[in-house]
Design a protein around this motif. Sequence first.
Motif, PDB file in Angstrom:
ATOM      1  N   ALA A  30       0.890  -1.018  -0.206  1.00  0.00           N
ATOM      2  CA  ALA A  30       0.164   0.112   0.115  1.00  0.00           C
ATOM      3  C   ALA A  30       0.968   1.323  -0.003  1.00  0.00           C
ATOM      4  O   ALA A  30       2.161   1.065   0.348  1.00  0.00           O
ATOM      5  N   ALA A  31       0.195   2.393  -0.530  1.00  0.00           N
ATOM      6  CA  ALA A  31       1.090   3.679  -0.618  1.00  0.00           C
ATOM      7  C   ALA A  31       0.036   4.597   0.132  1.00  0.00           C
ATOM      8  O   ALA A  31      -1.050   4.765  -0.157  1.00  0.00           O
ATOM      9  N   VAL A  32       0.494   5.299   1.124  1.00  0.00           N
ATOM     10  CA  VAL A  32      -0.039   6.455   1.800  1.00  0.00           C
ATOM     11  C   VAL A  32       0.439   7.601   1.131  1.00  0.00           C
ATOM     12  O   VAL A  32       1.630   7.790   1.534  1.00  0.00           O
ATOM     13  N   VAL A  33      -0.103   8.282   0.250  1.00  0.00           N
ATOM     14  CA  VAL A  33       0.160   9.547  -0.369  1.00  0.00           C
ATOM     15  C   VAL A  33      -0.046  10.939   0.500  1.00  0.00           C
ATOM     16  O   VAL A  33      -1.302  11.160   0.467  1.00  0.00           O
ATOM     17  N   LEU A  34       0.812  11.458   1.098  1.00  0.00           N
ATOM     18  CA  LEU A  34       0.324  12.702   2.032  1.00  0.00           C
ATOM     19  C   LEU A  34       0.301  13.978   0.903  1.00  0.00           C
ATOM     20  O   LEU A  34       0.896  14.300   0.097  1.00  0.00           O
ATOM     21  N   VAL A  35      -0.725  14.708   1.468  1.00  0.00           N
ATOM     22  CA  VAL A  35      -1.136  16.060   0.677  1.00  0.00           C
ATOM     23  C   VAL A  35      -1.065  16.920   1.720  1.00  0.00           C
ATOM     24  O   VAL A  35      -1.894  17.082   2.688  1.00  0.00           O
ATOM     25  N   ASP A  36      -0.364  18.016   1.768  1.00  0.00           N
ATOM     26  CA  ASP A  36      -0.238  19.156   2.631  1.00  0.00           C
ATOM     27  C   ASP A  36      -1.023  20.137   2.102  1.00  0.00           C
ATOM     28  O   ASP A  36      -1.122  20.872   1.146  1.00  0.00           O
ATOM     29  N   ALA A  37      -2.282  20.443   3.230  1.00  0.00           N
ATOM     30  CA  ALA A  37      -3.323  21.259   2.793  1.00  0.00           C
ATOM     31  C   ALA A  37      -2.895  22.847   2.631  1.00  0.00           C
ATOM     32  O   ALA A  37      -3.454  23.598   1.775  1.00  0.00           O
ATOM     33  N   THR A  38      -1.698  22.955   3.331  1.00  0.00           N
ATOM     34  CA  THR A  38      -1.480  24.569   3.626  1.00  0.00           C
ATOM     35  C   THR A  38      -0.586  24.969   2.259  1.00  0.00           C
ATOM     36  O   THR A  38      -0.442  26.082   2.131  1.00  0.00           O
ATOM     37  N   LYS A  39      -0.257  24.012   1.547  1.00  0.00           N
ATOM     38  CA  LYS A  39       0.495  24.132   0.212  1.00  0.00           C
ATOM     39  C   LYS A  39      -0.297  24.658  -0.925  1.00  0.00           C
ATOM     40  O   LYS A  39       0.007  25.084  -2.109  1.00  0.00           O
ATOM     41  N   LEU A  40      -1.685  24.481  -0.842  1.00  0.00           N
ATOM     42  CA  LEU A  40      -2.379  24.271  -1.923  1.00  0.00           C
ATOM     43  C   LEU A  40      -3.466  25.579  -1.627  1.00  0.00           C
ATOM     44  O   LEU A  40      -3.882  26.077  -0.577  1.00  0.00           O
ATOM     45  N   ASP A  41      -4.259  26.104  -2.760  1.00  0.00           N
ATOM     46  CA  ASP A  41      -5.194  26.991  -2.868  1.00  0.00           C
ATOM     47  C   ASP A  41      -6.503  26.190  -2.292  1.00  0.00           C
ATOM     48  O   ASP A  41      -7.448  26.127  -3.291  1.00  0.00           O
ATOM     49  N   TRP A  42      -6.581  25.943  -1.198  1.00  0.00           N
ATOM     50  CA  TRP A  42      -7.835  25.244  -0.822  1.00  0.00           C
ATOM     51  C   TRP A  42      -8.953  25.800  -0.921  1.00  0.00           C
ATOM     52  O   TRP A  42     -10.093  24.930  -0.946  1.00  0.00           O
ATOM     53  N   ARG A  43      -9.203  27.032  -0.975  1.00  0.00           N
ATOM     54  CA  ARG A  43     -10.400  27.752  -0.967  1.00  0.00           C
ATOM     55  C   ARG A  43     -11.020  27.675  -2.621  1.00  0.00           C
ATOM     56  O   ARG A  43     -11.998  27.776  -2.855  1.00  0.00           O
ATOM     57  N   ASN A  44     -10.060  27.252  -3.476  1.00  0.00           N
ATOM     58  CA  ASN A  44     -10.585  27.036  -4.973  1.00  0.00           C
ATOM     59  C   ASN A  44     -11.097  25.739  -5.310  1.00  0.00           C
ATOM     60  O   ASN A  44     -10.282  24.789  -5.043  1.00  0.00           O
ATOM     61  N   PRO A  45     -12.070  25.627  -5.616  1.00  0.00           N
ATOM     62  CA  PRO A  45     -12.601  24.291  -6.062  1.00  0.00           C
ATOM     63  C   PRO A  45     -11.877  23.631  -7.132  1.00  0.00           C
ATOM     64  O   PRO A  45     -11.973  22.349  -7.289  1.00  0.00           O
TER      65      PRO A  45
END
Length: 439
Positions: free
Chosen positions: A124-139
């Motif tokens: 298995a692979a757990v791919v981490l995604v850092d929410a603070t690096k993304l324009d998370w307000r943008n759909p």
Amino acid sequence: MTNATENIAATAGATSAGGRNDHEAALRFITCGSVDDGKSTLIGRLLVDSRAVLQDHLAGVQRAGTTDLALLTDGLSAEREQGITIDVAYRYFATESRKFIIGDAPGHEQYTRNMVTAASSADAAVVLVDATKLDWRNPALELLPQTRRHSLLAHLLRVPSLVFAVNKLDAVDDAALAFAHIRAALAAFAEAAGIAVRAAVPVSALQGWNVVDARPGWAGYEGPGLLQLLEQLPATPADAQAPFAFPVQWVEKFSASSDISQGRRIFWGRVAAGAVAVGQAVTVFPGGQTATVAQVLDTVRRPGAVAAGHSAGITLEREVDVSRGDWLLAPGAFAPQREITATVAWLDDEPLVAGRAYWALHGHRWVKARAKRILHRLDITTLAQQEADELGPNAIGRVELTLQEPLAVLPFEQARTLGALILVDTASHRTAGAVLVRS
């Protein structure tokens, strides 16, 4: 992805009555993703909260009164000095229901080769995604390149289960909105790339939320925590349905008085596909001789049949010329090839160009290989196939290879070992590329 947790639970329930199953085997999984997404911290949190760390070890990673969880896996001095993961670090822990082997893979693009090494044997692979690096307000937000690259590599390397862990949601203003937008972006990417995803889980590795213990309702998520998901994931099934194939790693010689082998040589290795038992006919590749299996031994020299994924010692009923690097194969099941088309993950700093020769390793057999033609390169952002004259470092593309001697290969999607090769630079002896044979 919305029904992934229900599917996992259903699978677990269906197999629980049948005794030992894939869910009871130790799970090998890796954490991967972009730089500073929190991979080492996540593993540290899993180890600490599952009580897999001794107190003296925990005291050794204290910094200014706080515990630096990342230091539990970043063991090299260069990693500690730079604050980055350079090499794959393996850690072991267990819960009441399962054992785990974790590989912490580097996030830097220049260390993609390390991630490929770790993924090649992962369940298995757990791919981490850092929410603070993304324009998370943008759909319509864009994912980071390494998130896409590592997900694609895990998919190409036939890692059976992929889980997205959206990290650092404790550091954004609206965790539910951020998770909803990021999960939608991950789902769109996975669908476009043809990647099957088990689940997307919101986590805070630093705070420990949704890692070992579930935090119902946080970030709008009502499913199980990350560890609960991992406990239910299946181990990689061996290629038991493929024709028998056995790469010879070592030839053990005994005297004529030996009771174990009756004076015959024992050929040791790991069964790559199918199974082997006494009385079975095999063909030696590349020699072409056919013989019958006289004895099969397991790793502690007990006689009995051995299936794919397990090591074995094989004795033949007559003496034939077999050396390290040869294969024992099911007769008539393979058509050795000198021309192969493959997906190549390029790992070397020197680009792959048509016409250049490399060493190719298949099982334990070395042959010369030449890049005949580069068919295309994969754009990891758009997933489009682009025309290319070369494959640069960390690029993924489709390549035609010409081998100096034929190899008994199968497509990678049919048999993981038989469909995989590595290319090695003939001058520097560096591992240059991971090769996955296509149909």
